[in-house]
Design a protein around this motif. Structure first.
Motif, mmCIF file in Angstrom:
data_model
loop_
_atom_site.group_PDB
_atom_site.id
_atom_site.type_symbol
_atom_site.label_atom_id
_atom_site.label_comp_id
_atom_site.label_asym_id
_atom_site.label_seq_id
_atom_site.Cartn_x
_atom_site.Cartn_y
_atom_site.Cartn_z
ATOM 1 N N ALA A 74 0.843 -1.196 0.000
ATOM 2 C CA ALA A 74 0.000 0.000 0.000
ATOM 3 C C ALA A 74 0.881 1.250 0.000
ATOM 4 O O ALA A 74 1.941 1.281 0.627
ATOM 5 N N VAL A 75 0.448 2.273 -0.705
ATOM 6 C CA VAL A 75 1.208 3.518 -0.811
ATOM 7 C C VAL A 75 0.448 4.633 -0.109
ATOM 8 O O VAL A 75 -0.726 4.876 -0.410
ATOM 9 N N ALA A 76 1.114 5.287 0.833
ATOM 10 C CA ALA A 76 0.494 6.423 1.521
ATOM 11 C C ALA A 76 0.431 7.621 0.570
ATOM 12 O O ALA A 76 1.410 7.943 -0.119
ATOM 13 N N LEU A 77 -0.717 8.286 0.510
ATOM 14 C CA LEU A 77 -0.903 9.375 -0.435
ATOM 15 C C LEU A 77 -0.347 10.710 0.056
ATOM 16 O O LEU A 77 -0.140 11.620 -0.746
ATOM 17 N N ALA A 78 -0.125 10.820 1.360
ATOM 18 C CA ALA A 78 0.345 12.092 1.901
ATOM 19 C C ALA A 78 1.711 12.458 1.326
ATOM 20 O O ALA A 78 2.638 11.656 1.308
ATOM 21 N N ALA A 111 9.363 -1.928 -5.079
ATOM 22 C CA ALA A 111 10.353 -2.279 -4.056
ATOM 23 C C ALA A 111 10.428 -1.221 -2.967
ATOM 24 O O ALA A 111 11.510 -0.843 -2.517
ATOM 25 N N GLY A 112 9.263 -0.735 -2.538
ATOM 26 C CA GLY A 112 9.204 0.227 -1.455
ATOM 27 C C GLY A 112 9.208 1.677 -1.887
ATOM 28 O O GLY A 112 9.063 2.572 -1.039
ATOM 29 N N ARG A 113 9.336 1.957 -3.169
ATOM 30 C CA ARG A 113 9.338 3.338 -3.656
ATOM 31 C C ARG A 113 8.059 3.602 -4.451
ATOM 32 O O ARG A 113 7.736 2.866 -5.373
ATOM 33 N N PRO A 114 7.299 4.659 -4.096
ATOM 34 C CA PRO A 114 6.088 4.983 -4.862
ATOM 35 C C PRO A 114 6.445 5.617 -6.197
ATOM 36 O O PRO A 114 7.259 6.534 -6.278
ATOM 37 N N ALA A 133 7.055 9.481 -7.386
ATOM 38 C CA ALA A 133 5.837 10.023 -6.790
ATOM 39 C C ALA A 133 6.129 10.977 -5.644
ATOM 40 O O ALA A 133 5.229 11.708 -5.204
ATOM 41 N N LYS A 134 7.354 11.021 -5.163
ATOM 42 C CA LYS A 134 7.684 11.910 -4.047
ATOM 43 C C LYS A 134 8.051 13.312 -4.507
ATOM 44 O O LYS A 134 7.895 14.286 -3.769
ATOM 45 N N ASN A 135 8.573 13.432 -5.743
ATOM 46 C CA ASN A 135 8.942 14.769 -6.219
ATOM 47 C C ASN A 135 8.408 15.078 -7.624
ATOM 48 O O ASN A 135 8.606 16.172 -8.139
ATOM 49 N N GLY A 136 7.765 14.109 -8.261
ATOM 50 C CA GLY A 136 7.178 14.325 -9.579
ATOM 51 C C GLY A 136 8.168 14.327 -10.720
ATOM 52 O O GLY A 136 7.787 14.607 -11.866
#
Length: 227
Positions: free
Chosen positions: A48-52, A71-74, A90-93
């Motif tokens: 599951a990926v946290a959206l925050a 592997a743990g990276r969204p 997904a963390k910085n676009g």
């Protein structure tokens, strides 16, 4: 009756081998749950990926945007106008490069739930994809000691397929069943249609013979005073 019997015999000779192949391959395929064939028990469920705090990529117009855990990276997997696929952190676009071997290895190890060891990695171009992949995508093939092959998309990092010994045997039987051992996908070709038509014709002639013989026996019994 004699003519029908001769037709039945000749049709039986013509379709005997295809009928045996269809029956044997169908029995094999029906003997295994499709989830086991697909290796579902060897594939970990995606995390599951946290959206925050996630950042939507500011790229060219997209028709589809999928959030996946690699592997743990969204990661965002974007389908651009025209069908091209690109991935973004997904963390910085920001756009991510193609998947290298070390990353493909990490994704494979995070996905595989079996007990065998990873024994090798190989990269395939889209036009050289193995027949068992069934996708024209550039890919990394992770080979495990139990002869399981796990395929990772070299462009997006998505897990494309899990192929096991059982899957390959099942796939071979499917190729026999549809009489397409080369591509194993075409179930609409003259050879299959022709043999299927002959099998139907043989079955119809057999049914006609069965009922005509039963009627003939009843007539004989009715006309025989000693019956």
């Amino acid at each position: 009756m004699r003519r029908l019997a001769r037709w039945h015999i000749w049709l039986g000779w013509l379709v005997g081998v295809p009928l045996l192949l269809w029956t044997a391959s169908g029995l094999f395929m029906a003997s295994w749950p499709i989830e086991e064939v697909r290796g579902a028990h060897l594939r970990a469920e995606p995390g599951a990926v946290a959206l925050a705090g996630l950042v939507v990529p500011q790229a060219a117009p997209v028709t589809k945007l999928t959030l996946v855990d690699e592997a743990g990276r969204p990661v965002w997997v974007a389908t651009l106008a025209g069908g091209a696929l690109r991935r973004f952190d997904a963390k910085n676009g920001l756009a991510l490069p193609a998947v290298e071997e070390a990353e493909a290895r990490a994704i494979a190890l995070a996905t595989y739930r079996g007990e065998a060891r990873l024994v090798g990695m190989a990269r395939f171009a889209a036009d050289k994809a193995p027949i068992e992949l069934r996708r024209e995508r550039p890919s990394w093939q992770a080979r495990f000691g139990d002869d399981t092959h796990l395929y990772i998309d070299a462009g997006t990092g998505e897990v494309l397929a899990v192929r096991t010994r059982l899957w390959r045997a099942y796939d071979f039987m499917w190729g026999l069943h549809i009489m397409d051992l080369e591509g194993r996908e075409n179930s609409h070709h003259p050879v299959l249609i022709g043999f299927a038509a002959l099998a139907v014709a043989g079955s119809v002639v057999g049914v006609v013979l069965l009922f005509r013989r039963r009627r003939a026996r009843r007539r004989f019994a009715a006309s025989d005073p000693a019956a």
